[in-house]
Design a protein around this motif. Structure first.
Motif, PDB file in Angstrom:
ATOM      1  N   ASP A   1     -10.102   5.211   6.667  1.00 25.21           N
ATOM      2  CA  ASP A   1      -9.123   4.504   7.506  1.00 25.21           C
ATOM      3  C   ASP A   1      -7.904   4.104   6.689  1.00 25.21           C
ATOM      4  O   ASP A   1      -6.768   4.203   7.157  1.00 25.21           O
ATOM      5  CB  ASP A   1      -9.749   3.241   8.124  1.00 25.21           C
ATOM      6  CG  ASP A   1     -10.766   3.581   9.194  1.00 25.21           C
ATOM      7  OD1 ASP A   1     -11.575   2.702   9.545  1.00 25.21           O
ATOM      8  OD2 ASP A   1     -10.755   4.737   9.667  1.00 25.21           O
ATOM      9  N   THR A   2      -8.149   3.642   5.462  1.00 21.87           N
ATOM     10  CA  THR A   2      -7.031   3.248   4.606  1.00 21.87           C
ATOM     11  C   THR A   2      -6.155   4.451   4.283  1.00 21.87           C
ATOM     12  O   THR A   2      -4.920   4.363   4.328  1.00 21.87           O
ATOM     13  CB  THR A   2      -7.549   2.623   3.298  1.00 21.87           C
ATOM     14  OG1 THR A   2      -8.377   1.505   3.606  1.00 21.87           O
ATOM     15  CG2 THR A   2      -6.407   2.170   2.406  1.00 21.87           C
ATOM     16  N   LEU A   3      -6.785   5.557   3.970  1.00 20.51           N
ATOM     17  CA  LEU A   3      -6.019   6.758   3.630  1.00 20.51           C
ATOM     18  C   LEU A   3      -5.188   7.228   4.822  1.00 20.51           C
ATOM     19  O   LEU A   3      -4.045   7.665   4.655  1.00 20.51           O
ATOM     20  CB  LEU A   3      -6.960   7.875   3.167  1.00 20.51           C
ATOM     21  CG  LEU A   3      -7.567   7.652   1.777  1.00 20.51           C
ATOM     22  CD1 LEU A   3      -8.708   8.614   1.533  1.00 20.51           C
ATOM     23  CD2 LEU A   3      -6.509   7.819   0.700  1.00 20.51           C
ATOM     24  N   ARG A   4      -5.763   7.123   5.989  1.00 20.14           N
ATOM     25  CA  ARG A   4      -5.023   7.555   7.192  1.00 20.14           C
ATOM     26  C   ARG A   4      -3.802   6.699   7.424  1.00 20.14           C
ATOM     27  O   ARG A   4      -2.776   7.155   7.924  1.00 20.14           O
ATOM     28  CB  ARG A   4      -5.932   7.468   8.426  1.00 20.14           C
ATOM     29  CG  ARG A   4      -6.823   8.637   8.598  1.00 20.14           C
ATOM     30  CD  ARG A   4      -7.385   8.704  10.000  1.00 20.14           C
ATOM     31  NE  ARG A   4      -8.487   9.666   9.988  1.00 20.14           N
ATOM     32  CZ  ARG A   4      -9.712   9.394  10.401  1.00 20.14           C
ATOM     33  NH1 ARG A   4     -10.020   8.221  10.876  1.00 20.14           N
ATOM     34  NH2 ARG A   4     -10.642  10.318  10.357  1.00 20.14           N
ATOM     35  N   SER A   5      -3.914   5.431   7.063  1.00 14.72           N
ATOM     36  CA  SER A   5      -2.805   4.524   7.360  1.00 14.72           C
ATOM     37  C   SER A   5      -1.717   4.574   6.286  1.00 14.72           C
ATOM     38  O   SER A   5      -0.658   3.991   6.439  1.00 14.72           O
ATOM     39  CB  SER A   5      -3.320   3.093   7.500  1.00 14.72           C
ATOM     40  OG  SER A   5      -3.758   2.613   6.260  1.00 14.72           O
TER      41      SER A   5
ATOM     42  N   GLN B   1       1.400   6.020   4.233  1.00 10.07           N
ATOM     43  CA  GLN B   1       2.501   6.912   4.612  1.00 10.07           C
ATOM     44  C   GLN B   1       2.492   8.163   3.777  1.00 10.07           C
ATOM     45  O   GLN B   1       2.566   9.266   4.244  1.00 10.07           O
ATOM     46  CB  GLN B   1       3.833   6.202   4.461  1.00 10.07           C
ATOM     47  CG  GLN B   1       4.049   5.206   5.563  1.00 10.07           C
ATOM     48  CD  GLN B   1       5.410   4.596   5.477  1.00 10.07           C
ATOM     49  OE1 GLN B   1       6.100   4.731   4.490  1.00 10.07           O
ATOM     50  NE2 GLN B   1       5.802   3.909   6.524  1.00 10.07           N
ATOM     51  N   THR B   2       2.418   7.954   2.450  1.00 13.23           N
ATOM     52  CA  THR B   2       2.311   9.092   1.543  1.00 13.23           C
ATOM     53  C   THR B   2       1.159   8.812   0.601  1.00 13.23           C
ATOM     54  O   THR B   2       1.102   7.766   0.000  1.00 13.23           O
ATOM     55  CB  THR B   2       3.566   9.278   0.705  1.00 13.23           C
ATOM     56  OG1 THR B   2       3.869   8.037   0.079  1.00 13.23           O
ATOM     57  CG2 THR B   2       4.723   9.735   1.538  1.00 13.23           C
ATOM     58  N   HIS B   3       0.288   9.751   0.433  1.00 12.81           N
ATOM     59  CA  HIS B   3      -0.901   9.578  -0.384  1.00 12.81           C
ATOM     60  C   HIS B   3      -0.582   9.491  -1.857  1.00 12.81           C
ATOM     61  O   HIS B   3      -0.988   8.592  -2.552  1.00 12.81           O
ATOM     62  CB  HIS B   3      -1.864  10.718  -0.115  1.00 12.81           C
ATOM     63  CG  HIS B   3      -3.055  10.704  -1.007  1.00 12.81           C
ATOM     64  ND1 HIS B   3      -4.047   9.760  -0.888  1.00 12.81           N
ATOM     65  CD2 HIS B   3      -3.407  11.479  -2.039  1.00 12.81           C
ATOM     66  CE1 HIS B   3      -4.965   9.974  -1.811  1.00 12.81           C
ATOM     67  NE2 HIS B   3      -4.612  11.007  -2.514  1.00 12.81           N
ATOM     68  N   SER B   4       0.200  10.386  -2.360  1.00 16.89           N
ATOM     69  CA  SER B   4       0.360  10.492  -3.803  1.00 16.89           C
ATOM     70  C   SER B   4       1.087   9.289  -4.387  1.00 16.89           C
ATOM     71  O   SER B   4       0.892   8.950  -5.538  1.00 16.89           O
ATOM     72  CB  SER B   4       1.127  11.754  -4.159  1.00 16.89           C
ATOM     73  OG  SER B   4       2.380  11.735  -3.501  1.00 16.89           O
ATOM     74  N   ALA B   5       1.899   8.593  -3.587  1.00 17.95           N
ATOM     75  CA  ALA B   5       2.655   7.464  -4.121  1.00 17.95           C
ATOM     76  C   ALA B   5       1.756   6.326  -4.581  1.00 17.95           C
ATOM     77  O   ALA B   5       2.137   5.502  -5.381  1.00 17.95           O
ATOM     78  CB  ALA B   5       3.624   6.960  -3.057  1.00 17.95           C
ATOM     79  N   ARG B   6       0.527   6.226  -4.017  1.00 14.66           N
ATOM     80  CA  ARG B   6      -0.293   5.069  -4.312  1.00 14.66           C
ATOM     81  C   ARG B   6      -1.307   5.293  -5.429  1.00 14.66           C
ATOM     82  O   ARG B   6      -2.043   4.408  -5.786  1.00 14.66           O
ATOM     83  CB  ARG B   6      -1.054   4.631  -3.051  1.00 14.66           C
ATOM     84  CG  ARG B   6      -0.162   4.282  -1.884  1.00 14.66           C
ATOM     85  CD  ARG B   6       0.804   3.180  -2.217  1.00 14.66           C
ATOM     86  NE  ARG B   6       0.139   1.964  -2.651  1.00 14.66           N
ATOM     87  CZ  ARG B   6      -0.283   1.014  -1.814  1.00 14.66           C
ATOM     88  NH1 ARG B   6      -0.130   1.150  -0.529  1.00 14.66           N
ATOM     89  NH2 ARG B   6      -0.869  -0.072  -2.283  1.00 14.66           N
ATOM     90  N   VAL B   7      -1.352   6.498  -5.971  1.00 15.65           N
ATOM     91  CA  VAL B   7      -2.376   6.761  -6.988  1.00 15.65           C
ATOM     92  C   VAL B   7      -1.879   6.263  -8.338  1.00 15.65           C
ATOM     93  O   VAL B   7      -0.737   6.473  -8.714  1.00 15.65           O
ATOM     94  CB  VAL B   7      -2.673   8.270  -7.056  1.00 15.65           C
ATOM     95  CG1 VAL B   7      -3.651   8.570  -8.169  1.00 15.65           C
ATOM     96  CG2 VAL B   7      -3.234   8.741  -5.730  1.00 15.65           C
ATOM     97  N   VAL B   8      -2.743   5.583  -9.070  1.00 16.76           N
ATOM     98  CA  VAL B   8      -2.357   5.009 -10.358  1.00 16.76           C
ATOM     99  C   VAL B   8      -2.065   6.109 -11.359  1.00 16.76           C
ATOM    100  O   VAL B   8      -2.751   7.109 -11.405  1.00 16.76           O
ATOM    101  CB  VAL B   8      -3.498   4.110 -10.877  1.00 16.76           C
ATOM    102  CG1 VAL B   8      -3.177   3.539 -12.230  1.00 16.76           C
ATOM    103  CG2 VAL B   8      -3.762   3.008  -9.877  1.00 16.76           C
TER     104      VAL B   8
ATOM    105  N   LEU C   1      -9.260  13.491  -8.306  1.00 16.81           N
ATOM    106  CA  LEU C   1     -10.376  13.070  -7.472  1.00 16.81           C
ATOM    107  C   LEU C   1      -9.881  12.378  -6.199  1.00 16.81           C
ATOM    108  O   LEU C   1     -10.357  12.663  -5.092  1.00 16.81           O
ATOM    109  CB  LEU C   1     -11.266  12.119  -8.280  1.00 16.81           C
ATOM    110  CG  LEU C   1     -12.490  11.540  -7.589  1.00 16.81           C
ATOM    111  CD1 LEU C   1     -13.421  12.647  -7.116  1.00 16.81           C
ATOM    112  CD2 LEU C   1     -13.222  10.585  -8.521  1.00 16.81           C
ATOM    113  N   ALA C   2      -8.916  11.474  -6.358  1.00 22.93           N
ATOM    114  CA  ALA C   2      -8.416  10.733  -5.192  1.00 22.93           C
ATOM    115  C   ALA C   2      -7.668  11.641  -4.220  1.00 22.93           C
ATOM    116  O   ALA C   2      -7.489  11.282  -3.056  1.00 22.93           O
ATOM    117  CB  ALA C   2      -7.520   9.585  -5.655  1.00 22.93           C
ATOM    118  N   SER C   3      -7.244  12.813  -4.701  1.00 26.23           N
ATOM    119  CA  SER C   3      -6.506  13.712  -3.822  1.00 26.23           C
ATOM    120  C   SER C   3      -7.403  14.749  -3.136  1.00 26.23           C
ATOM    121  O   SER C   3      -6.932  15.533  -2.313  1.00 26.23           O
ATOM    122  CB  SER C   3      -5.398  14.432  -4.608  1.00 26.23           C
ATOM    123  OG  SER C   3      -5.975  15.374  -5.485  1.00 26.23           O
ATOM    124  N   LEU C   4      -8.683  14.754  -3.482  1.00 21.97           N
ATOM    125  CA  LEU C   4      -9.604  15.675  -2.797  1.00 21.97           C
ATOM    126  C   LEU C   4      -9.743  15.249  -1.346  1.00 21.97           C
ATOM    127  O   LEU C   4      -9.726  14.058  -1.047  1.00 21.97           O
ATOM    128  CB  LEU C   4     -10.998  15.597  -3.417  1.00 21.97           C
ATOM    129  CG  LEU C   4     -11.338  16.430  -4.629  1.00 21.97           C
ATOM    130  CD1 LEU C   4     -12.834  16.318  -4.908  1.00 21.97           C
ATOM    131  CD2 LEU C   4     -10.962  17.890  -4.440  1.00 21.97           C
TER     132      LEU C   4
END
Lengths: 173, 200
Positions: free
Chosen positions: A67-71, A73-80, A115-118
């Motif tokens: 649910d968090t991932l769906r919400s 806006q852009t996935h890659s911006a939040r990865v450490v 891993l977080a991008s799988l």
């Protein structure tokens, strides 16, 4: 508050947080997701069969992360970023410092973001099996997938990671 | 080994390497993979990378959940329990009021008022649905007068027992919806003219 509930929180909060962190790739969202899971546990724990509570928690944790991932806006911006994540992981786990072999450091730099991008369900299965050392039967139960499918997805997930890392290491070189 | 054979084999090896690393292949497949890897440097690198990835994943630590998270959870639960306890207290007070313990209002009087409202509304609506004949103006006036009387009675009871119960329970939950439903049912029905020929 019931002692039993406090004991459940103490028993599961680290594994919930660990899963959420590797799934989402950052602390803030992992903390929020963990909080949501534990509050849901509070609302439902009396109704859940004790033998199935860990499977229930894993399922709810996974759904909270999805649910968090769906919400986002852009996935890659939040990865450490890689370097920061290694320091954080060491601080959060109290483990001894890793060796400083360059290739190992390069691989670790990228593995968490890869891993977080799988995509699901590969990410969940890799985290549960490889990081949290869960048995195939428990993963199968938690995700409601046949055992052979779990294995097949695990291998496919690791292969995807391998391909992403190969690319990343080549670019870096 | 021909170039095409090697290419096909490399693809197959790459697909199988994860299960090979886990020891989850048959003896036959294991032998084929190992024979291929001895001759193919590309697949040897693939195997090393697969092993490294698995090792690095397994080396990722289990993390400690920050104490602030658990504290936030218990704070939220505490706030929710306070809200639930306030609602339970209000419900207990209402039940006691209905039982007549607080205001001394006979239970039968309250039950009668509610029964009049419900039955009266049901009869009016049911009658208008069953009958093909339109409702007369006189019947409408009589029904409205009966309902107004009932509402006044319930209001008086509510006034004596406390405005909070009237406003929060009866008015919102009983009076207003029933009034709306009855009015809508009455207004939907065609009217007959008055006996003196006037229109309604």
């Amino acid at each position: 508050m019931a002692d039993e509930f406090r004991q459940l929180v103490d028993r599961y909060r680290d594994s919930v947080y660990t899963f959420a962190y590797y799934s989402l790739g950052n602390r803030e969202e992992a903390e929020d997701a963990t909080q949501e899971v534990l509050v849901r546990l509070w609302k439902n724990w009396r109704r859940i069969d004790r033998k199935r509570i860990s499977a229930w928690i894993r399922r709810v944790t996974r759904n909270a992360c999805i649910d968090t991932l769906r919400s986002r806006q852009t996935h890659s911006a939040r990865v450490v970023a890689g370097g920061e994540s290694i320091a954080f992981l060491q601080a959060a786990s109290n483990e001894p410092e890793p060796d400083t072999c360059t290739e190992v450091v390069q691989l670790r730099d990228h593995i968490q973001s890869a891993l977080a991008s799988l995509r699901e369900p590969y990410r969940s299965i890799v985290i549960l099996r490889e990081i949290q050392d869960m048995k195939y039967e428990h993963i199968s139960d938690s995700l409601d997938l046949p055992l052979n499918t779990v294995k097949s997805y695990l291998y496919r997930g690791r292969r995807m990671l391998r391909d992403k890392l190969k690319e990343a290491l080549h670019e870096r070189a | 080994m021909s170039g095409r054979e090697r290419e096909i084999s490399c693809q197959w090896v790459s697909d199988s390497i994860e299960s090979y690393v886990d020891g989850d292949v048959s003896q036959h497949d294991k032998a084929m993979i190992e024979r291929h890897i001895r001759k193919c440097s590309g697949c040897r690198e693939t195997l090393l990378l697969a092993e490294d990835v698995r090792e690095e994943l397994r080396a990722l630590p289990t993390l400690r959940c920050p104490e602030t998270v658990a504290k936030a959870v218990f704070d939220r639960i505490g706030a929710r329990r306070s809200k639930e306890e306030r609602f339970s207290r209000a419900l207990r007070r209402f039940k006691a009021w209905v039982a007549g313990r607080h205001a001394g209002i006979p239970r039968a009087a309250v039950a009668s008022a509610i029964a009049i409202l419900v039955i009266g509304s049901a009869l009016l609506i049911g009658r208008s649905q069953r009958s093909q004949d339109p409702i007369s103006a006189q019947q409408v006036a009589e029904a409205e007068a009966a309902l107004r009387w009932t509402f006044a009675y319930v209001n008086e009871i509510s006034r004596r027992s406390g405005f909070a119960v009237r406003d929060e329970v009866f008015q919102a939950g009983v009076v207003a919806p029933v009034h709306r439903a009855v009015r809508a049912a009455l207004e939907a029905e065609p009217r007959t003219p008055n006996k003196d020929g006037g229109s309604i």
